[in-house]
Design a protein around this motif. Sequence first.
Motif, short mmCIF file in Angstrom:
data_model
loop_
_atom_site.label_atom_id
_atom_site.label_comp_id
_atom_site.label_asym_id
_atom_site.label_seq_id
_atom_site.Cartn_x
_atom_site.Cartn_y
_atom_site.Cartn_z
N LYS A 110 0.83 -1.21 0.00
CA LYS A 110 0.00 0.00 0.00
C LYS A 110 0.86 1.26 0.00
O LYS A 110 1.92 1.29 0.64
CB LYS A 110 -0.91 -0.01 1.22
N SER A 111 0.36 2.27 -0.70
CA SER A 111 1.08 3.55 -0.72
C SER A 111 1.20 4.11 0.69
O SER A 111 2.22 4.70 1.06
CB SER A 111 0.33 4.54 -1.61
N THR A 112 0.17 3.87 1.51
CA THR A 112 0.22 4.40 2.89
C THR A 112 1.27 3.66 3.72
O THR A 112 1.87 4.25 4.60
CB THR A 112 -1.17 4.25 3.55
N THR A 113 1.51 2.38 3.40
CA THR A 113 2.55 1.65 4.13
C THR A 113 3.92 2.24 3.81
O THR A 113 4.75 2.43 4.70
CB THR A 113 2.53 0.15 3.70
N ASP A 173 4.08 5.63 5.56
CA ASP A 173 4.22 5.50 7.01
C ASP A 173 5.60 5.00 7.41
O ASP A 173 6.17 5.47 8.40
CB ASP A 173 3.15 4.54 7.56
N GLU A 175 2.36 15.10 7.63
CA GLU A 175 1.88 14.18 6.58
C GLU A 175 0.80 14.80 5.70
O GLU A 175 0.62 14.40 4.56
CB GLU A 175 1.39 12.88 7.20
N TRP A 196 -1.11 13.65 12.69
CA TRP A 196 -0.41 12.73 11.78
C TRP A 196 0.83 12.12 12.43
O TRP A 196 1.45 11.24 11.88
CB TRP A 196 0.00 13.47 10.51
N PRO A 204 -4.16 9.17 1.14
CA PRO A 204 -4.87 9.27 2.41
C PRO A 204 -5.26 10.70 2.81
O PRO A 204 -5.70 10.91 3.92
CB PRO A 204 -3.86 8.70 3.41
#
Lengths: 320, 97
Positions: free
Chosen positions: A58-61, A64, A81, A232, B95
């Motif tokens: 995932k792009s969010t992974t 993060d 973020e 964030w 997001p």
Amino acid sequence: MAPSEKLKSHTEKDSSPALKRAIAVTRWKRILKALTVALLIVPIGYMLTFAYYAFGTKSTTLMDTASKVLYLTEPNTSLEEMEFDMDFSLFSMNLSFDQYKQVGSEHYPVRHYNLHFVLDDLVEKEMASNLDRNPPRYPGEDNQWLVHPGQVPKVDSGQDWLMLKGLPEETVAEAYFSLNDLYSITELRKAFPGVDVLWAAIYTGIEDEMLSADGDPVSPIGYPVQPDRTYWSPFRDSMSHEETFLQLLKEIQPYEGLAMEVSSHKNLALAERIDYIETNGFKTYGVVVTGPKREIEALERSDLIRSMKLGEVKLWNWTK
Amino acid sequence: MELDKVKVVSFRIIGWFSVITGVLALLLLNISMLSGYDISFMEQLSFWVSAILISGLVSLFGRHSRPLGLWGIGIALFLIFFTGVIFFLGWMIVPFP
């Protein structure tokens, strides 16, 4: 009909306008069909790219992991973020963001990162720095700003104390203190009144030699000490920053390769560091503080401090 | 007889219009994605899709122009599907609001 006449009639038929038009139409249909199929390739590629970053890695992974590792490996760092810029192109993703440092009571943008991923592989990392005093690019054995008591500090502490003394009274500064022993964060916050303890380097069992069990050079890791209300931040609403620190180390462990590439560290050795912290708890050997110049200067007499490296300096903004 | 011929030709022209507009829309979509810039085409996508879809549907009424109509409708449906997928997955992978 004679064969020659038959052929003549056939040739006349072949060159009739209707047939010519039919041939042209068929040719155009073929061309347009090929063009349609060719033009579907890029949109389908985009859909596959989006599907990969939604259901694969995932792009969010990726975002993060990059964010968390900077909080843990870059002293006195915060990221916003909400201001991360994420762009997608065919089978790749670009992530750009600013890194901030607290100097005095305000946060200043100090670095701009531009990370380019092809699927989940970090293929390019650009970093532009606005820092006046840049820490070593690859903190290693010889050039650390935060030094374990078991090591000989290579920074010229006396020179940095002199520089601090020479600053105008109306300035605030960031200072890196290496300590004489291992201490708990609570002890240190009480021992350093008048300044904010921002970030603490945690002893993970390998900092006395700065070498992992495999003999690879490692660099300090730690966590931000001050409460962080920004939503964030991985430390937002954290009841214990120590526990959050350990939790984050475990979270980035599956992506250790990526985390290492994003940070300036050559090795993270997360497995052995996590084991050590879980067994022995959290003690610090170095902290980053900020505050008015005269308050930091007053700490020169502290018995806890072994060496000091002066970081960023800004005009007065202290509001406490 | 003459009227029938006019009808056939009209449906065929409308069918070709549907296909050519569809291919042009795909071409602009490619340019938009490969250049990395939001060109005004993306804002007018619904207009393009409507034009392709309507002309495609009209050309379905002619026996000879039916394949052209289906072709145009196919492109329009792909554009609708593409927009839906990109919107939904884009919402998942970015997001930020």
